[in-house]
Design an enzyme around this catalytic site. Sequence first.
Site, PDB file in Angstrom:
ATOM      1  N   SER A 102      36.109  41.231  49.559  1.00  0.00           N
ATOM      2  CA  SER A 102      34.661  41.241  49.343  1.00  0.00           C
ATOM      3  C   SER A 102      34.012  42.385  50.144  1.00  0.00           C
ATOM      4  CB  SER A 102      34.096  39.853  49.683  1.00  0.00           C
ATOM      5  OG  SER A 102      32.775  39.728  49.263  1.00  0.00           O
ATOM      6  N   ASP A 152      33.571  36.281  38.185  1.00  0.00           N
ATOM      7  CA  ASP A 152      33.026  36.602  39.514  1.00  0.00           C
ATOM      8  C   ASP A 152      31.555  37.012  39.368  1.00  0.00           C
ATOM      9  OD1 ASP A 152      32.360  37.758  41.980  1.00  0.00           O
ATOM     10  OD2 ASP A 152      34.408  38.434  42.330  1.00  0.00           O
ATOM     11  N   HIS A 183      34.475  34.449  42.685  1.00  0.00           N
ATOM     12  CA  HIS A 183      34.591  35.423  43.786  1.00  0.00           C
ATOM     13  C   HIS A 183      35.627  34.991  44.840  1.00  0.00           C
ATOM     14  CE1 HIS A 183      33.144  38.949  45.843  1.00  0.00           C
ATOM     15  NE2 HIS A 183      32.883  38.270  46.950  1.00  0.00           N
TER      16      HIS A 183
HETATM   17  C1  MLT Z   1      28.807  43.271  49.763  1.00  0.00           C
HETATM   18  O1  MLT Z   1      27.676  43.140  50.194  1.00  0.00           O
HETATM   19  O2  MLT Z   1      29.659  43.994  50.279  1.00  0.00           O
HETATM   20  C2  MLT Z   1      29.141  42.508  48.538  1.00  0.00           C
HETATM   21  O3  MLT Z   1      28.011  41.985  47.968  1.00  0.00           O
HETATM   22  C3  MLT Z   1      30.133  41.447  48.809  1.00  0.00           C
HETATM   23  C4  MLT Z   1      29.624  40.462  49.799  1.00  0.00           C
HETATM   24  O4  MLT Z   1      28.956  39.507  49.423  1.00  0.00           O
HETATM   25  O5  MLT Z   1      29.887  40.637  50.958  1.00  0.00           O
END
Ligand code: MLT
Length: 202
Positions: A102, A152, A183
């Site tokens: 992520s 996702d 996700h």
């Molecule tokens: C991010 O902010 O890098 C992406 O949205 C993934 C997350 O939720 O961290």
Amino acid sequence: MKHIFQKGTDITAPVLVLFHGTGGTERDLLPLAQAISPTSSVLSVKGNVLENGMPRFFRRLAEGIFDEEDLIFRTKELYDFLDQAAVEHGFDRNNLVAIGYSNGANIAGSLLFHYPDALRGAILHHPMVPRRGIQLPDLSGIPIFIGAGQNDPICSPQETEELQKLLSEAGSTVAVHWEQAGHQLTRSEVEAAGTWFKTNLV
Ligand code: MLT
């Protein structure tokens, strides 16, 4: 940067560099390193940015909207940290394979988007396109695994395909593994990453 370094039993194996998701810590992905390459040394890094108390690797303006200036600054900070950590812990700077989930996959993706020699390979679990409209470095010889979910809500299948295209056009060999999931990181995705690692990086 705050981190954990664990020296492996095989110092010729790729050093796994771990990047957690939003709200995580440098301990989160240690089990993944064990599953993917148990003999490797491991460098697990904690993000330097806090969002309402949650560690991250760079700032965002909203869900899915990145603060590009901070992303560039943090990517350079991390790149420099990898150089320093190699000296401090005595590992081969040119033999690093990232595992990110992520937000951690997004900073690993940003290292690939900005530097030709940051990583030898990467396992990106649920990454997004870190930046658009820039020329990527030559990534030939750098294999990349992308784990993605058909449902996702954060990284859409279209964005996964866009990322695959950008990295492939830069010369990388990209494998995309799809899960019938959202996700979250599933066991079968980690197993697929492990199989990919053995074929492409050992
Ligand atoms: C991010 O902010 O890098 C992406 O949205 C993934 C997350 O939720 O961290």
